[in-house]
Write an enzyme that holds these catalytic residues in place. Structure first.
Site, mmCIF file in Angstrom:
data_model
loop_
_atom_site.group_PDB
_atom_site.id
_atom_site.type_symbol
_atom_site.label_atom_id
_atom_site.label_comp_id
_atom_site.label_asym_id
_atom_site.label_seq_id
_atom_site.Cartn_x
_atom_site.Cartn_y
_atom_site.Cartn_z
ATOM 1 N N SER A 294 0.799 -1.227 0.000
ATOM 2 C CA SER A 294 0.000 0.000 0.000
ATOM 3 C C SER A 294 0.832 1.278 0.000
ATOM 4 O O SER A 294 1.573 1.528 -0.931
ATOM 5 C CB SER A 294 -0.959 -0.059 1.185
ATOM 6 N N ASP B 15 -1.543 1.445 -3.531
ATOM 7 C CA ASP B 15 -2.325 0.347 -4.130
ATOM 8 C C ASP B 15 -3.741 0.799 -4.493
ATOM 9 O O ASP B 15 -4.614 -0.009 -4.766
ATOM 10 C CB ASP B 15 -2.351 -0.884 -3.220
ATOM 11 N N ARG C 2 -4.192 6.157 21.826
ATOM 12 C CA ARG C 2 -4.405 4.725 21.554
ATOM 13 C C ARG C 2 -3.066 4.096 21.195
ATOM 14 O O ARG C 2 -2.199 4.757 20.612
ATOM 15 C CB ARG C 2 -5.424 4.496 20.430
ATOM 16 N N PRO C 3 -2.889 2.806 21.552
ATOM 17 C CA PRO C 3 -1.641 2.138 21.188
ATOM 18 C C PRO C 3 -1.601 1.891 19.681
ATOM 19 O O PRO C 3 -2.632 1.564 19.087
ATOM 20 C CB PRO C 3 -1.703 0.819 21.958
ATOM 21 N N ASP D 127 -3.242 6.333 -2.959
ATOM 22 C CA ASP D 127 -2.062 5.766 -2.300
ATOM 23 C C ASP D 127 -1.491 4.682 -3.215
ATOM 24 O O ASP D 127 -1.979 4.467 -4.322
ATOM 25 C CB ASP D 127 -2.407 5.225 -0.902
ATOM 26 N N ARG E 3 -0.246 6.642 20.029
ATOM 27 C CA ARG E 3 -0.656 7.749 19.159
ATOM 28 C C ARG E 3 -1.542 8.715 19.945
ATOM 29 O O ARG E 3 -2.450 8.290 20.663
ATOM 30 C CB ARG E 3 -1.402 7.212 17.937
ATOM 31 N N ASN F 34 -8.081 9.065 6.708
ATOM 32 C CA ASN F 34 -6.979 8.908 5.736
ATOM 33 C C ASN F 34 -7.452 8.718 4.292
ATOM 34 O O ASN F 34 -6.637 8.610 3.374
ATOM 35 C CB ASN F 34 -6.064 7.743 6.146
#
Length: 545
Positions: free
Chosen positions: A65, A279, A499-500, A277, A508, A373
């Site tokens: 990706s 892909d 969040r992890p 992006d 993050r 995103n």
């Protein structure tokens, strides 16, 4: 059994480096391409077993990706074109990490647990992106399929969404479309052209779009598709792979994170631009204003445009269907506010990761989901599709209802419902803007994003952070959520969450507030709280200003 002898023989050609451990994450396996030979071979084996279990065609896509060119990766596609089911993600991880001498035992374990009939035939579709390592790695997948006696079809260079589409077409016996690249272009472009007929007097200027292909597979495929568009859309393609490096200073991820246009692209003021992006399963839009200031329209803006359009059509058609927008905690607060309070649309928040959004979107008649995103699509329930079709075929309808029903029918056909698809999303967005006679500036002005900032904090173990409420609140370590709550109170229109990461030992941090300075300060203060309460590593986070 003969096939196990073949597996033993072939696995020697694709040996696993001893001690290497990889996790099947949200996007499958992803790492440096040099370390993936054995993984690809084993995913060929697993896809064959999955095909035997489901008695359906399974897809395997070789891509990393938006990662750099030297990486690669692989993901499995389930029968309806969706991501592979969670139980099989666990099998993928087990199989990938079994040491060389334990491979057969791991394989037999899956066969036993799933009571797989090994004489059942298997069928696997394989696709790859444009990376230099993809040819070698997709061959390893094909080797895995044939080692277990499966049949394979090698689609060669395709976007990730195209492979998902092919798998769905195959398993619906062509009801979803024809399982070829040509079939894909025909279905999407015909629907787009039908939609475009509803746009009154579009000038050539309004039909023009600049596309950044991230020097990846999306650029090749847009070129292939252009002739099908019959001049209804004029595309100028940048970063087409002829000279630049894949995802290097270009592509949707670069534009979203850096908040600036890609290298190698000339932007005139007010001109519509978009980036795929690597892909082609994500898309973001942007433009520069007359002052040269950059404006990004990310997944939140896309979801808002699409859901507004769909809601208006449902009203015009007199259809009572339940429509919802699914977001993650990263969605800008302004978009959530606009959708809930102005548009009066149901908004559902899920954990980060496309599979969570896709799953939640399936609970409604129409589910629009996009991550900020730019990865997302629209799902229509079978019942919703049938109602739209009945209405479109009803000859006694008054004009407005008939027009709305036909617009809905073509909208369904332009959308790739299996997965986020940059090309399909682009066609839908272009059609909506044309029908509504909207400029990109008018679209951008639907609501104004709250200034925000994302940071990451290195920690010794990301698992100390545990979250609830779709990752919006921290349950552990003790005291962290209280600290965040009191920091948020200092600023206007503020919120923040941590969040992890799913891929590395970092936490993050997201913050938004009324001004950019406030968002930056809040993000920094929350980063400090994480650093002190969750085992930060290295020097403590520095202020941004």
């Amino acid at each position: 059994m003969a096939e196990f002898q073949e597996v033993s023989k072939q696995s020697g050609v694709h040996p696993k480096p001893a001690g290497l451990v990889l996790q099947y994450g949200t996007a499958g396996f992803r790492t440096n391409a040099e370390q993936l030979g054995h993984i690809m071979f084993r995913m060929g084996l697993l896809a064959t077993l999955r095909s035997k279990t489901t008695k359906a065609t399974i897809g395997v896509m070789v891509t990393a990706s938006h990662n750099p060119e030297e990486d690669n990766g692989v993901k499995l596609v389930d029968p309806m074109g969706e991501m592979v089911t969670p139980t099989w993600e666990v099998y993928a991880t087990q199989l990938a990490n079994a040491e060389q001498e334990d491979l057969l035992a791991a394989l037999k374990d899956i066969i036993e647990k799933e009571s797989i009939n090994m004489s059942q035939e298997a069928n696997v579709f394989v696709g790859k992106d444009t990376r230099s390592s993809s040819a070698r790695l997709s061959q390893a997948v094909l080797d895995g399929v044939s080692a277990l006696g499966g049949q394979s079809k090698d689609y060669g260079l395709v976007t990730t969404p195209q492979l998902h589409y092919m798998v769905c077409c195959q398993n619906t016996q062509g009801k979803y479309g024809e399982a070829t690249a040509e079939g894909y272009y025909k279905k999407l472009c015909q629907a787009f052209i039908q939609l475009s007929k509803n746009a009154s007097n579009c000038t050539d200027d309004q039909k023009h779009l600049s596309v950044d292909g991230a020097n990846g597979i999306g650029a090749l495929k847009v070129r292939e598709m252009e002739s099908h568009l019959k001049k209804e859309l004029h595309i100028t393609l940048f970063n087409d792979g002829s000279e630049g490096k894949l995802n290097h200073q270009c592509g949707a991820d670069f534009v979203k994170v850096q908040q600036k246009p890609p290298a190698g692209m000339k932007i005139n003021p007010g001109e519509r631009c978009c980036s795929y992006d690597g892909d082609a399963d994500r898309i973001v839009y942007y433009y520069s204003d007359s002052e040269g200031i950059f404006h990004l329209l990310d997944g939140d803006k896309v979801a808002t445009l699409i859901s507004t359009f769909l809601k208006e059509l449902l009203t015009q058609a007199g259809l009572d269907l339940k429509i919802a927008v699914v977001q993650t905690a990263y969605a800008n607060g302004s978009s959530t506010n606009y959708l809930e309070n102005t548009m009066k649309v149901i908004v559902r928040c899920t954990k980060t990761g496309v599979k969570h959004l896709h799953h939640a979107a399936q609970e409604f008649d129409i589910g629009v989901y996009f991550e900020a995103n730019g990865h997302g699509t629209v799902l229509f329930s079978k019942a919703a599709e049938e109602k739209v079709q009945q209405l479109a075929e009803n000859s006694s309808l008054i004009d407005e209802k008939k027009r709305a029903a036909l617009l809905l029918q073509n909208t369904i056909n332009v959308i790739n419902q299996t997965v986020g698809d940059a090309i399909s999303d682009m066609l839908l967005i272009e059609a909506i803007l044309a029908i509504k006679g909207m400029t990109i500036q008018q679209w951008d002005a639907i609501y104004t994003d709250l200034p925000n900032r994302q940071l990451k904090v290195k920690v010794s173990d990301r698992r100390v952070i545990d979250t609830t409420d779709a990752e919006r609140r921290a349950v552990s370590p003790a005291g962290l959520q209280e600290a965040i709550d009191s920091l948020v109170k200092k600023y206007r229109q503020a919120r923040s969450f941590v969040r992890p990461s799913g891929t590395e030992d970092v936490v993050r941090v997201y913050a938004e507030a009324e001004t950019q300075d406030s968002a930056d300060d809040l993000a920094h203060e929350v980063s400090l709280a994480v650093y002190h309460l969750a085992g930060g590593v290295g020097s403590e986070p520095k202020p941004l200003h």
